[in-house]
Design a protein around this motif. Structure first.
Motif, PDB file in Angstrom:
ATOM      1  N   CYS A  78      71.714  -3.916  35.721  1.00 45.72           N
ATOM      2  CA  CYS A  78      71.730  -3.077  34.522  1.00 45.72           C
ATOM      3  C   CYS A  78      73.125  -2.513  34.272  1.00 45.72           C
ATOM      4  O   CYS A  78      73.623  -2.525  33.141  1.00 45.72           O
ATOM      5  N   GLN A  79      73.769  -2.036  35.330  1.00 42.54           N
ATOM      6  CA  GLN A  79      75.101  -1.454  35.170  1.00 42.54           C
ATOM      7  C   GLN A  79      76.130  -2.526  34.790  1.00 42.54           C
ATOM      8  O   GLN A  79      77.019  -2.296  33.966  1.00 42.54           O
ATOM      9  N   PHE A  80      75.993  -3.711  35.368  1.00 40.29           N
ATOM     10  CA  PHE A  80      76.915  -4.801  35.039  1.00 40.29           C
ATOM     11  C   PHE A  80      76.716  -5.264  33.604  1.00 40.29           C
ATOM     12  O   PHE A  80      77.690  -5.523  32.878  1.00 40.29           O
ATOM     13  N   GLN A  81      75.474  -5.355  33.154  1.00 39.36           N
ATOM     14  CA  GLN A  81      75.196  -5.742  31.775  1.00 39.36           C
ATOM     15  C   GLN A  81      75.770  -4.716  30.795  1.00 39.36           C
ATOM     16  O   GLN A  81      76.381  -5.077  29.783  1.00 39.36           O
ATOM     17  N   GLY A  82      75.579  -3.432  31.093  1.00 42.05           N
ATOM     18  CA  GLY A  82      76.139  -2.402  30.228  1.00 42.05           C
ATOM     19  C   GLY A  82      77.655  -2.486  30.150  1.00 42.05           C
ATOM     20  O   GLY A  82      78.253  -2.324  29.079  1.00 42.05           O
ATOM     21  N   PHE A  83      78.303  -2.756  31.302  1.00 46.15           N
ATOM     22  CA  PHE A  83      79.761  -2.893  31.327  1.00 46.15           C
ATOM     23  C   PHE A  83      80.219  -4.071  30.464  1.00 46.15           C
ATOM     24  O   PHE A  83      81.181  -3.958  29.682  1.00 46.15           O
ATOM     25  N   LEU A  84      79.558  -5.217  30.598  1.00 42.94           N
ATOM     26  CA  LEU A  84      79.951  -6.405  29.833  1.00 42.94           C
ATOM     27  C   LEU A  84      79.840  -6.164  28.331  1.00 42.94           C
ATOM     28  O   LEU A  84      80.742  -6.538  27.562  1.00 42.94           O
ATOM     29  N   ILE A  85      78.756  -5.562  27.897  1.00 40.36           N
ATOM     30  CA  ILE A  85      78.551  -5.355  26.465  1.00 40.36           C
ATOM     31  C   ILE A  85      79.519  -4.312  25.917  1.00 40.36           C
ATOM     32  O   ILE A  85      80.094  -4.476  24.836  1.00 40.36           O
ATOM     33  N   GLN A  86      79.740  -3.247  26.665  1.00 40.68           N
ATOM     34  CA  GLN A  86      80.646  -2.195  26.207  1.00 40.68           C
ATOM     35  C   GLN A  86      82.093  -2.698  26.126  1.00 40.68           C
ATOM     36  O   GLN A  86      82.843  -2.301  25.226  1.00 40.68           O
ATOM     37  N   MET A  87      82.481  -3.567  27.008  1.00 43.09           N
ATOM     38  CA  MET A  87      83.871  -4.032  27.022  1.00 43.09           C
ATOM     39  C   MET A  87      84.123  -5.198  26.079  1.00 43.09           C
ATOM     40  O   MET A  87      85.087  -5.192  25.308  1.00 43.09           O
ATOM     41  N   PHE A  88      83.281  -6.225  26.123  1.00 46.15           N
ATOM     42  CA  PHE A  88      83.624  -7.476  25.458  1.00 46.15           C
ATOM     43  C   PHE A  88      83.058  -7.619  24.048  1.00 46.15           C
ATOM     44  O   PHE A  88      83.628  -8.357  23.238  1.00 46.15           O
ATOM     45  N   MET A  89      81.977  -6.937  23.726  1.00 46.55           N
ATOM     46  CA  MET A  89      81.411  -7.103  22.389  1.00 46.55           C
ATOM     47  C   MET A  89      82.331  -6.552  21.297  1.00 46.55           C
ATOM     48  O   MET A  89      82.559  -7.221  20.280  1.00 46.55           O
ATOM     49  N   PRO A  90      82.906  -5.353  21.448  1.00 49.76           N
ATOM     50  CA  PRO A  90      83.827  -4.888  20.405  1.00 49.76           C
ATOM     51  C   PRO A  90      85.174  -5.602  20.428  1.00 49.76           C
ATOM     52  O   PRO A  90      85.918  -5.545  19.444  1.00 49.76           O
ATOM     53  N   ALA A  91      85.515  -6.283  21.534  1.00 48.27           N
ATOM     54  CA  ALA A  91      86.795  -6.986  21.607  1.00 48.27           C
ATOM     55  C   ALA A  91      86.896  -8.070  20.542  1.00 48.27           C
ATOM     56  O   ALA A  91      87.990  -8.372  20.050  1.00 48.27           O
ATOM     57  N   ASP A  92      85.767  -8.655  20.161  1.00 45.99           N
ATOM     58  CA  ASP A  92      85.779  -9.683  19.116  1.00 45.99           C
ATOM     59  C   ASP A  92      86.294  -9.117  17.800  1.00 45.99           C
ATOM     60  O   ASP A  92      87.039  -9.786  17.069  1.00 45.99           O
ATOM     61  N   ALA A  93      85.927  -7.883  17.490  1.00 43.92           N
ATOM     62  CA  ALA A  93      86.433  -7.238  16.275  1.00 43.92           C
ATOM     63  C   ALA A  93      87.934  -6.997  16.372  1.00 43.92           C
ATOM     64  O   ALA A  93      88.670  -7.147  15.385  1.00 43.92           O
ATOM     65  N   PHE A  94      88.422  -6.650  17.556  1.00 41.87           N
ATOM     66  CA  PHE A  94      89.855  -6.430  17.741  1.00 41.87           C
ATOM     67  C   PHE A  94      90.637  -7.717  17.521  1.00 41.87           C
ATOM     68  O   PHE A  94      91.741  -7.694  16.967  1.00 41.87           O
ATOM     69  N   TRP A  95      90.080  -8.846  17.946  1.00 41.34           N
ATOM     70  CA  TRP A  95      90.767 -10.125  17.729  1.00 41.34           C
ATOM     71  C   TRP A  95      90.818 -10.472  16.247  1.00 41.34           C
ATOM     72  O   TRP A  95      91.797 -11.085  15.776  1.00 41.34           O
ATOM     73  N   THR A  96      89.802 -10.093  15.504  1.00 37.52           N
ATOM     74  CA  THR A  96      89.843 -10.319  14.057  1.00 37.52           C
ATOM     75  C   THR A  96      90.943  -9.488  13.410  1.00 37.52           C
ATOM     76  O   THR A  96      91.627  -9.942  12.482  1.00 37.52           O
ATOM     77  N   LEU A  97      91.130  -8.267  13.905  1.00 38.95           N
ATOM     78  CA  LEU A  97      92.240  -7.449  13.425  1.00 38.95           C
ATOM     79  C   LEU A  97      93.574  -8.086  13.783  1.00 38.95           C
ATOM     80  O   LEU A  97      94.530  -8.044  12.981  1.00 38.95           O
ATOM     81  N   ALA A  98      93.670  -8.696  14.963  1.00 38.36           N
ATOM     82  CA  ALA A  98      94.906  -9.387  15.343  1.00 38.36           C
ATOM     83  C   ALA A  98      95.215 -10.529  14.380  1.00 38.36           C
ATOM     84  O   ALA A  98      96.376 -10.746  14.005  1.00 38.36           O
ATOM     85  N   MET A  99      94.185 -11.262  13.958  1.00 39.71           N
ATOM     86  CA  MET A  99      94.395 -12.324  12.972  1.00 39.71           C
ATOM     87  C   MET A  99      94.889 -11.753  11.647  1.00 39.71           C
ATOM     88  O   MET A  99      95.797 -12.307  11.012  1.00 39.71           O
ATOM     89  N   ALA A 100      94.292 -10.641  11.234  1.00 41.63           N
ATOM     90  CA  ALA A 100      94.726 -10.013   9.988  1.00 41.63           C
ATOM     91  C   ALA A 100      96.158  -9.512  10.107  1.00 41.63           C
ATOM     92  O   ALA A 100      96.949  -9.611   9.162  1.00 41.63           O
ATOM     93  N   PHE A 101      96.512  -8.981  11.275  1.00 43.78           N
ATOM     94  CA  PHE A 101      97.874  -8.499  11.477  1.00 43.78           C
ATOM     95  C   PHE A 101      98.871  -9.651  11.442  1.00 43.78           C
ATOM     96  O   PHE A 101      99.997  -9.505  10.945  1.00 43.78           O
TER      97      PHE A 101
END
Length: 447
Positions: A78-101
């Motif tokens: 449970c703790q590992f799943q929470g860590f993965l989702i909290q870290m990597f799921m929003p990272a996809d949005a950050f990469w989209t911002l990098a493309m826009a930049f």
């Protein structure tokens, strides 16, 4: 919170999450393998997709677990799943911002592919470094009143309802800041994109249209001009010369001796050298008058501007597609979170199911756009695999232009329409190799 959903709805959510995760994992593997083993996919926007794919894979490792550990929040799973989702799921949005930049840097600061690559280390640090801090911190937070921070979040183990404010502060809030920044960049660049796109259409529709304005190259006129000078001289026959042509057949033309001078003149900052190479060549082809060909300077500048503008437009188009996929991913899940806040942790089955559908599919959407924008590279890669599987060679003219004269086969300047187009990372290869391929064929036709 989960008790408000029926058992059938919870099982449906688990199935939807896992099916979407499998599709995304397959897509991420396709991106990583093709980018790693084929230089045909090495375009700047694909490089960012490649980096983002590792985060998408880790997200899908978490979403594949689905609701497996929600009843045992103190477990490692449970703790590992929470860590993965909290870290990597929003990272996809950050990469989209990098493309826009990158679009912003391309349009307003004239960054080419080489300069964009230098930004990648900063993108990696920001896109994965920023969400890492709260994701790791939450593993160690626990209070008597609210319990552990990672717990039952209906869809999977994540920030539990007792810590709802942190869902907004460190997950949905940053994601929507990124979405708004990305939208602002595209709105800011929209007028410039439209203007350049209109110039490209006019350029393609009429050869008398105004030259496209240079857009994204530091010095679009720094081109390398190669002159080929052919000097022919008829070989003198001796007095006792013998004609070896068989009777009753076409006469073999007299041998002609000529030399080829190849002159390379590079115009650019600090470069004014000119190198000449003379190659004496004996040939059986009939002699031709001395000739010297050079593509006109104006035509070269016109073509360079066209290719630069076309590359920037193609890159922008791809980046906007990724932004569209970002909206598809985050609007339903954000609506679900807003409903939960307004109705004090209320649950609406339709919104939960929509969130379970779109969130695990981040990698899948990226793969679809990756394939669509690299379609030529995909076709070449699969044709090579089929040829190797059938133990047959690809057609020799498949990637070498339209040269069919066997006399030219042994001494041929390689066509720019070969595979090297797809393997280059120049500014004109920002997003689509077809533009360079077509322009090289046009230039070849003019010479």
């Amino acid at each position: 919170m989960a008790n408000e959903l029926t058992q059938g709805e919870l099982e449906a959510i688990s199935i939807i999450e896992r099916v979407g995760s499998v599709f995304s994992l397959a897509g991420c593997l396709f991106i990583i393998l093709t980018f790693s083993f084929s230089k045909a996919f090495h375009k700047p926007i694909n490089r960012l997709v490649f980096y983002a794919s590792f985060g998408n894979m880790m997200t899908n490792v978490g979403t594949l677990m689905s609701r497996e550990y929600v009843t045992d929040i103190n477990s490692f799973g449970c703790q590992f799943q929470g860590f993965l989702i909290q870290m990597f799921m929003p990272a996809d949005a950050f990469w989209t911002l990098a493309m826009a930049f990158n679009v912003y840097l391309t349009f307003y600061h004239k960054f080419d592919a080489a300069r964009l690559r230098k930004m990648e280390i900063w993108y990696l640090l920001i896109c994965y470094g920023v969400p890492f801090v709260p994701a790791l911190t939450y593993v160690f937070i626990e209070t008597q009143s609210a319990g552990r921070m990672y717990g039952n979040a209906t869809l999977w183990c994540w920030v539990s309802s007792g810590w709802d404010i942190f869902r907004i502060a460190t997950f949905y809030g940053p994601v929507w800041v990124v979405i708004l920044l990305t939208m602002f960049i595209y709105i800011r660049a929209g007028g410039e994109i439209y203007k350049k796109r209109k110039q490209l259409r006019n350029f393609g529709a009429s050869s008398s249209a105004h030259d496209p304005e240079p857009l994204t190259m530091d010095d679009p006129y720094s081109v390398k001009t190669t002159e080929v000078t052919v000097t022919s001289e008829i070989a003198e026959e001796g007095e006792n010369g013998i004609d070896l042509a068989p009777l009753g057949r076409f006469a073999i033309p007299k041998k002609v001796a000529y030399s080829v001078t190849i002159s390379s003149d590079t115009k650019g900052p600090g470069r004014s050298q000119q190198e000449d190479i003379s190659l004496p060549i004996q040939s059986n082809v009939p002699s031709t008058p001395t000739s010297r060909g050079r593509l006109g300077g104006k035509a070269q500048r016109r073509r360079a501007n066209f290719e630069a503008n076309n590359a920037a437009w193609s890159y922008s188009k791809c980046a906007i597609l990724f932004f569209t996929a970002l909206l598809i991913t985050w609007i339903p899940s954000s609506a679900n979170r807003a409903y939960s806040l307004v109705n004090y942790n209320g649950v609406l089955a339709s919104l939960e199911i929509m969130s379970a559908l779109v969130l695990p599919l981040q990698g899948f959407w990226n793969t679809l756009i990756y394939v669509a924008t690299s379609w030529e590279a995909v076709k070449i890669t699969f044709s090579d695999l089929l040829a190797r599987g059938g133990n047959r060679r690809p057609e020799p003219t498949q990637f070498a232009g339209d040269h069919h004269d066997k006399r030219n086969f042994a001494f041929r300047i390689p066509s720019r329409s070969s595979r090297k187009d797809l393997e280059s990372e120049s500014m004109t290869e920002l997003a689509n190799g077809s533009g360079t391929r077509n322009s090289s064929q046009d230039a070849k036709g003019r010479t």
